[in-house]
Motif scaffolding. Structure first.
Motif, PDB file in Angstrom:
ATOM      1  N   GLY A 165      32.676 -13.237  22.485  1.00  0.00           N
ATOM      2  CA  GLY A 165      32.882 -12.517  21.229  1.00  0.00           C
ATOM      3  C   GLY A 165      32.803 -13.358  19.975  1.00  0.00           C
ATOM      4  N   ASP A 166      32.667 -14.668  20.107  1.00  0.00           N
ATOM      5  CA  ASP A 166      32.571 -15.560  18.952  1.00  0.00           C
ATOM      6  C   ASP A 166      31.140 -16.020  18.751  1.00  0.00           C
ATOM      7  OD1 ASP A 166      35.356 -15.542  18.480  1.00  0.00           O
ATOM      8  OD2 ASP A 166      35.654 -17.156  19.939  1.00  0.00           O
ATOM      9  N   ILE A 167      30.707 -16.123  17.502  1.00  0.00           N
ATOM     10  CA  ILE A 167      29.403 -16.708  17.198  1.00  0.00           C
ATOM     11  C   ILE A 167      29.526 -18.214  17.392  1.00  0.00           C
ATOM     12  CG2 ILE A 167      27.697 -17.150  15.400  1.00  0.00           C
ATOM     13  CD1 ILE A 167      28.393 -14.385  14.253  1.00  0.00           C
ATOM     14  N   VAL A 168      28.685 -18.777  18.261  1.00  0.00           N
ATOM     15  CA  VAL A 168      28.762 -20.209  18.556  1.00  0.00           C
ATOM     16  C   VAL A 168      27.552 -20.987  18.035  1.00  0.00           C
ATOM     17  CG1 VAL A 168      30.307 -19.944  20.537  1.00  0.00           C
ATOM     18  CG2 VAL A 168      27.820 -19.842  20.876  1.00  0.00           C
ATOM     19  N   ALA A 169      26.470 -20.270  17.700  1.00  0.00           N
ATOM     20  CA  ALA A 169      25.281 -20.935  17.153  1.00  0.00           C
ATOM     21  C   ALA A 169      24.458 -19.907  16.386  1.00  0.00           C
ATOM     22  CB  ALA A 169      24.450 -21.557  18.274  1.00  0.00           C
ATOM     23  N   VAL A 170      23.769 -20.386  15.349  1.00  0.00           N
ATOM     24  CA  VAL A 170      22.954 -19.503  14.518  1.00  0.00           C
ATOM     25  C   VAL A 170      21.711 -20.253  14.050  1.00  0.00           C
ATOM     26  CG1 VAL A 170      24.206 -20.061  12.384  1.00  0.00           C
ATOM     27  CG2 VAL A 170      23.016 -17.885  12.584  1.00  0.00           C
ATOM     28  N   ILE A 171      20.611 -19.513  13.917  1.00  0.00           N
ATOM     29  CA  ILE A 171      19.366 -20.096  13.421  1.00  0.00           C
ATOM     30  C   ILE A 171      18.778 -19.153  12.374  1.00  0.00           C
ATOM     31  CG2 ILE A 171      17.859 -19.063  15.182  1.00  0.00           C
ATOM     32  CD1 ILE A 171      16.380 -21.794  15.283  1.00  0.00           C
ATOM     33  N   GLY A 172      18.302 -19.729  11.289  1.00  0.00           N
ATOM     34  CA  GLY A 172      17.593 -18.981  10.253  1.00  0.00           C
ATOM     35  C   GLY A 172      16.196 -19.571  10.119  1.00  0.00           C
ATOM     36  N   PHE A 173      15.184 -18.720   9.983  1.00  0.00           N
ATOM     37  CA  PHE A 173      13.811 -19.203   9.918  1.00  0.00           C
ATOM     38  C   PHE A 173      12.977 -18.295   9.041  1.00  0.00           C
ATOM     39  CE2 PHE A 173      14.162 -16.323  13.479  1.00  0.00           C
ATOM     40  CZ  PHE A 173      12.989 -15.593  13.484  1.00  0.00           C
ATOM     41  N   ASP A 222      17.780 -23.297   9.008  1.00  0.00           N
ATOM     42  CA  ASP A 222      19.117 -23.690   9.460  1.00  0.00           C
ATOM     43  C   ASP A 222      19.195 -23.545  10.968  1.00  0.00           C
ATOM     44  OD1 ASP A 222      20.607 -23.854   6.792  1.00  0.00           O
ATOM     45  OD2 ASP A 222      19.790 -21.816   6.728  1.00  0.00           O
ATOM     46  N   LEU A 223      19.844 -24.488  11.596  1.00  0.00           N
ATOM     47  CA  LEU A 223      20.221 -24.389  13.006  1.00  0.00           C
ATOM     48  C   LEU A 223      21.594 -25.032  13.116  1.00  0.00           C
ATOM     49  CD1 LEU A 223      19.856 -23.777  15.987  1.00  0.00           C
ATOM     50  CD2 LEU A 223      18.531 -25.886  16.204  1.00  0.00           C
ATOM     51  N   VAL A 224      22.591 -24.203  13.357  1.00  0.00           N
ATOM     52  CA  VAL A 224      23.974 -24.678  13.360  1.00  0.00           C
ATOM     53  C   VAL A 224      24.645 -24.246  14.659  1.00  0.00           C
ATOM     54  CG1 VAL A 224      26.196 -24.600  12.146  1.00  0.00           C
ATOM     55  CG2 VAL A 224      24.063 -24.422  10.853  1.00  0.00           C
ATOM     56  N   THR A 225      25.294 -25.201  15.305  1.00  0.00           N
ATOM     57  CA  THR A 225      26.073 -24.913  16.508  1.00  0.00           C
ATOM     58  C   THR A 225      27.499 -25.385  16.268  1.00  0.00           C
ATOM     59  OG1 THR A 225      24.142 -25.231  17.918  1.00  0.00           O
ATOM     60  CG2 THR A 225      26.277 -25.345  18.996  1.00  0.00           C
ATOM     61  N   LEU A 267      18.164 -20.852  21.059  1.00  0.00           N
ATOM     62  CA  LEU A 267      17.721 -20.329  19.765  1.00  0.00           C
ATOM     63  C   LEU A 267      16.321 -20.818  19.407  1.00  0.00           C
ATOM     64  CD1 LEU A 267      21.052 -20.540  17.774  1.00  0.00           C
ATOM     65  CD2 LEU A 267      19.848 -18.458  18.469  1.00  0.00           C
ATOM     66  N   LEU A 268      16.046 -22.106  19.591  1.00  0.00           N
ATOM     67  CA  LEU A 268      14.710 -22.618  19.287  1.00  0.00           C
ATOM     68  C   LEU A 268      13.655 -22.001  20.201  1.00  0.00           C
ATOM     69  CD1 LEU A 268      15.355 -26.380  18.511  1.00  0.00           C
ATOM     70  CD2 LEU A 268      14.433 -24.647  16.954  1.00  0.00           C
ATOM     71  N   THR A 269      13.988 -21.812  21.462  1.00  0.00           N
ATOM     72  CA  THR A 269      13.056 -21.172  22.385  1.00  0.00           C
ATOM     73  C   THR A 269      12.747 -19.751  21.925  1.00  0.00           C
ATOM     74  OG1 THR A 269      13.803 -22.564  24.207  1.00  0.00           O
ATOM     75  CG2 THR A 269      12.705 -20.504  24.798  1.00  0.00           C
ATOM     76  N   TYR A 270      13.757 -19.048  21.450  1.00  0.00           N
ATOM     77  CA  TYR A 270      13.546 -17.708  20.908  1.00  0.00           C
ATOM     78  C   TYR A 270      12.559 -17.750  19.735  1.00  0.00           C
ATOM     79  CZ  TYR A 270      14.204 -13.423  18.322  1.00  0.00           C
ATOM     80  OH  TYR A 270      13.973 -12.262  17.636  1.00  0.00           O
ATOM     81  N   VAL A 271      12.775 -18.679  18.795  1.00  0.00           N
ATOM     82  CA  VAL A 271      11.896 -18.783  17.627  1.00  0.00           C
ATOM     83  C   VAL A 271      10.483 -19.177  18.048  1.00  0.00           C
ATOM     84  CG1 VAL A 271      11.464 -20.013  15.460  1.00  0.00           C
ATOM     85  CG2 VAL A 271      13.768 -19.212  16.003  1.00  0.00           C
ATOM     86  N   HIS A 272      10.347 -20.097  18.996  1.00  0.00           N
ATOM     87  CA  HIS A 272       9.018 -20.486  19.490  1.00  0.00           C
ATOM     88  C   HIS A 272       8.272 -19.267  20.036  1.00  0.00           C
ATOM     89  CE1 HIS A 272      10.671 -24.799  20.353  1.00  0.00           C
ATOM     90  NE2 HIS A 272      10.520 -24.564  19.066  1.00  0.00           N
TER      91      HIS A 272
END
Length: 106
Positions: A17-25, A41-44, A57-62
């Protein structure tokens, strides 16, 4: 000249239930890189690093970039972030291709 702020595509990973990592592109086109995605941004969460969230997250963006016809993904990382650099280069197979230079306009 008008300028509109635009929201970046943002994706997060949740754990219990907690956000543990976020990516903006954002998609960009330049003469040097062509059509590419810039990771803004890529923050964990520091207590959750090395848990695979950044890789996920990076795999998702790729995949998103490839599915949408982009040629590459690029990002910048602070010079002091040696652990992040090791992650990008060794785990995610990114290449160092340039320095990012900045000038403050105070």
């Amino acid at each position: 000249m008008k300028h509109r702020e635009r929201l970046l595509p943002t994706v997060c990973v949740q754990s219990e239930g907690d956000i543990v990592a976020v990516i903006g592109f954002k998609p960009i086109i330049t003469l040097y890189y062509g059509r590419f995605i810039w990771i803004c941004d890529l923050v964990t969460d520091t207590t959750k690093r090395s848990s695979g969230y950044g890789e996920k997250l990076l795999t998702y963006v790729h995949k998103w970039a490839k599915d949408n016809g982009y040629e590459s993904v690029a990002l910048s990382s602070g010079l002091q972030r040696t652990d992040a650099h090791r992650f990008y280069e060794e785990k995610m197979e990114y290449d160092k291709v340039s320095y990012v230079l900045k000038k403050s306009l105070e």
